[in-house]
Enzyme design. Structure first.
Site, short mmCIF file in Angstrom:
data_model
loop_
_atom_site.label_atom_id
_atom_site.label_comp_id
_atom_site.label_asym_id
_atom_site.label_seq_id
_atom_site.Cartn_x
_atom_site.Cartn_y
_atom_site.Cartn_z
N ASN A 1 0.86 -1.25 0.02
CA ASN A 1 0.03 -0.06 0.10
C ASN A 1 1.07 1.29 0.09
OD1 ASN A 1 -3.00 -1.07 0.32
ND2 ASN A 1 -1.83 -2.10 1.99
N GLU A 2 0.90 1.78 -1.13
CA GLU A 2 1.78 3.01 -1.27
C GLU A 2 1.44 4.33 -0.69
OE1 GLU A 2 4.98 2.66 -2.87
OE2 GLU A 2 4.72 0.95 -3.99
N PRO A 3 2.23 5.42 -0.42
CA PRO A 3 1.52 6.44 -0.04
C PRO A 3 0.61 7.16 -0.93
CG PRO A 3 4.26 6.37 0.04
CD PRO A 3 3.59 5.19 -0.80
#
Length: 648
Positions: free
Chosen positions: A176-178
């Site tokens: 889960n990326e920024p």
């Protein structure tokens, strides 16, 4: 080899002086700090074991969500130990893995599936049908259905009982990326550039890292009944501070965990180093104030008010919550200023090997014996000149008998085209033509697998030649004073290294007994639990322990430098060696001799600059900090921490 190697720490919160609620007042998530990864991992392993046994006694399945990657390496080891030594059974355990690269085969060494089986699942009695890992081999048009089914299966087990997470340096959880929203579920995602760079080393270059991954979503994670997040090493210190003390923000996904009602963070001292109760404990409670800790507080105060040491006022101390230092120490503010100024001033020396026939009572290194026999340990074939090249040169010019020991070959950090260029050069010089043979070996490499031994030998030879050239530039005899240890733990052919063994230690012991040095310099990156530098310093320290009763050992001074990526904080420094402009240039030219590492490194990390650029900026920045604190102005400064080995 079970010692707890760490740098000594003085001062800090006075035990029992203030309740936990006060000293944790900046922390929004309950956080447990352990001395090292091993003790923290064992705590988490026992929490998992408790959950498993509680479910077993109730005749129920225990559903675990499990992170992958580097963070759980020690945890997996601890769980296997509990299984083998204490009979912890996993027969009632269901595991859901957090993520997987896409596309990727479970047979590839880099896959989450492969690493989880290799490190944990193949060593415990879990039922194969209870193992659930995202499938990286699916056609892309089948992934969405798979993800829905993955979520449904979790629901079928009434959710995850205990979720164990790690975090990336940007606060990624799983993949889960920024910017990820908290309502996300298991899905296919595009990997950000930072995540792909973080994985580049295990894939032997960013070009081989998949662009996508399957990951549990943040809502899937937050629905777990209990969550433990683990983080080890200084590289995670910033994100741990953001997670534990910062504000919730989409750009740091881990901060969403603040909303969970049964959440715990478990970290080692490196990862906790930026938390308020560790970094600036006087802001949260009553402290003990030994001399070195006073230096820590005063240098922090100088930064806060932007003043040199001798210009700090009584009001500066009071306004910045350091009134307790004045009260407890019984000293006036100006007395403290002078004490810290002198303390820091006495770290500066132009004689790292000690100045002969001089009063050494306030110098960091003793005058006698002179000349000294000096042994510099370099984890890779360039760390010596990158991190302490100026001091290296000065030790030689001041007449000491300097030796360098290169602990590993550094062979995986050489590009294939550098090998071909070197072989072509030999061909053009009239030596045996091996170009086509080597080219065929390179062409036969298989993606994701360890490099062929023949190729690794060539790459190791290139790095040895470069190291010898740098030593010759420094003025060292490369035939008598340069030693290549080639520690076996490193020689796996891949980025993942082996464990330190007696075979490694014995090579270091042999060299130490041969040279009997008066001074040792070594890379002191103790905070990274899995890095090559950490393993190398452990090898040296363990070797010293094994021969500690030999007469020469008690008179040997042990100095630690840092690698290319970081520098010691000034409150820790015991010796600072100023460099002239000419010495900075000489150091740069020594670094230039490492041609295979110039321009583009295989594993550059976040910093794209060449090693000489990083080294110069680091040492010049250190000089500027000394200058700003009121010391003399220098072109550059290399700094060292003294390690009193047998007080560890």
């Amino acid at each position: 080899m079970e010692r707890n190697y760490k740098l000594p720490k003085e001062g800090g919160l006075e035990p029992g002086a203030d309740p936990a609620d006060i000293i944790r007042k900046f922390e929004k998530i309950y956080t447990n700090i352990y001395e090292n990864e091993a003790s923290g991992a064992m705590y988490v392993a026992r929490e998992i074991a408790g959950c498993i046994r509680e479910k077993q006694s109730a005749g129920e399945m225990c559903v675990l969500g499990m992170t992958t990657g580097k963070s759980p390496v020690g945890l997996f080891r601890a769980l296997v130990e509990l299984h083998k030594k204490e009979g912890l059974s996993f027969h009632n355990v269901v595991i859901f893995s957090l993520d997987e690269f896409f596309p990727i085969s479970p047979k590839e060494l880099q896959s989450r599936n492969y690493s989880m089986h290799e490190s944990l699942l193949d060593h415990i009695d879990i039922k194969p049908e209870n193992i659930h890992i995202p499938d990286g081999t699916l056609p892309q048009d089948k992934v969405e259905t798979f993800c829905r089914d993955y979520e449904a299966l979790i629901e079928q087990y009434d959710g995850i009982d205990l979720m164990v997470l790690g975090t990336g340096v940007q606060g990624q959880i799983g993949f889960n990326e920024p910017g990820t929203y908290t309502n996300t579920r298991t899905r296919l995602v595009a990997l950000g550039n930072e995540s792909r760079k973080a994985a580049a080393s295990i894939f032997y270059g960013i070009n081989y890292v998949p662009h996508k991954a399957i990951t549990m979503g943040l809502r899937t994670i937050l629905d777990a009944k209990r969550i433990i997040l683990i983080a080890w090493g200084e590289e995670k210190a910033y994100v741990v501070k953001e997670l534990v003390e910062g504000e919730r923000q989409l750009l740091v996904p881990a901060t969403c965990l603040q909303e969970h009602q049964n959440m715990e963070v478990v970290v080692d001292e490196g990862a906790a180093s930026q938390l308020t109760r560790i970094r600036t404990p006087w802001l949260v409670g009553r402290c003990l104030w030994p001399k070195r800790f006073i230096r820590t507080a005063v240098l922090w105060l100088c930064e806060q008010v932007d003043k040199p040491i001798l210009k700090l006022t009584y009001q500066d101390y009071v306004d910045n919550r350091l009134g307790q230092l004045l009260e407890i120490s019984g000293m006036a503010y100006d007395e403290i200023n002078i004490q810290v100024f002198n303390d820091l001033q006495h770290t500066i020396t132009g004689w790292p090997g000690g100045k002969p026939n001089a009063d050494d009572s306030t110098r960091p290194e003793r005058a006698q014996p002179f000349p000294k026999r000096v042994l510099i340990f370099s984890p890779h074939p360039d760390d010596d000149v990158i991190s302490m090249g100026g001091t290296f040169r000065r030790l030689i010019t001041q007449g000491h008998d300097v030796h360098v020991a290169y602990e590993t070959s550094g062979n995986i950090a050489v590009h294939d085209d550098v090998v071909l260029q070197t072989i072509d050069t030999a061909r053009e010089c009239g030596f045996e033509d091996k170009y086509d043979e080597v080219k065929a070996i390179i062409a036969g490499k298989r993606k994701g697998e360890p490099e062929p031994l023949e190729l690794r030998k060539l790459k190791g030879s290139i790095r040895r030649a470069e190291a010898k050239a740098a030593c010759r530039h420094m003025g060292l005899n490369d035939r008598t004073n340069v030693h290549f240890l080639n520690l076996p733990f490193y020689e796996t052919g891949g980025v993942k290294k082996g464990l330190l063994t007696e075979n490694d230690i014995s090579r270091v012991v042999k060299l130490l007994q041969e040279l009997k040095p008066d001074q040792i310099y070594a890379a002191g990156d103790l905070s990274d639990p899995h890095g090559t530098h950490r393993t190398c310093i452990e090898a040296v320290i363990e070797a010293m322990y094994q021969i500690q009763n030999e007469p020469w050992v008690k008179d040997c001074r042990f100095w630690l430098y840092r690698g290319a990526w970081q520098e010691w904080d000034l409150d820790m420094v015991d010796m600072a060696v100023p460099l002239s402009p000419d010495e900075v240039v000489q150091k740069r030219h020594a670094i230039y001799r490492h041609l295979s590492q110039k321009d583009v490194m295989p594993f550059p990390g976040e910093d794209k600059r060449e090693f000489w650029q990083r080294a110069e900026e680091r040492t010049q920045n250190t000089a500027r900090m000394y200058d700003k604190l009121g010391m003399a102005e220098y072109q550059a400064i290399e700094v060292f921490v003294r390690l009193d080995l047998f007080k560890l």
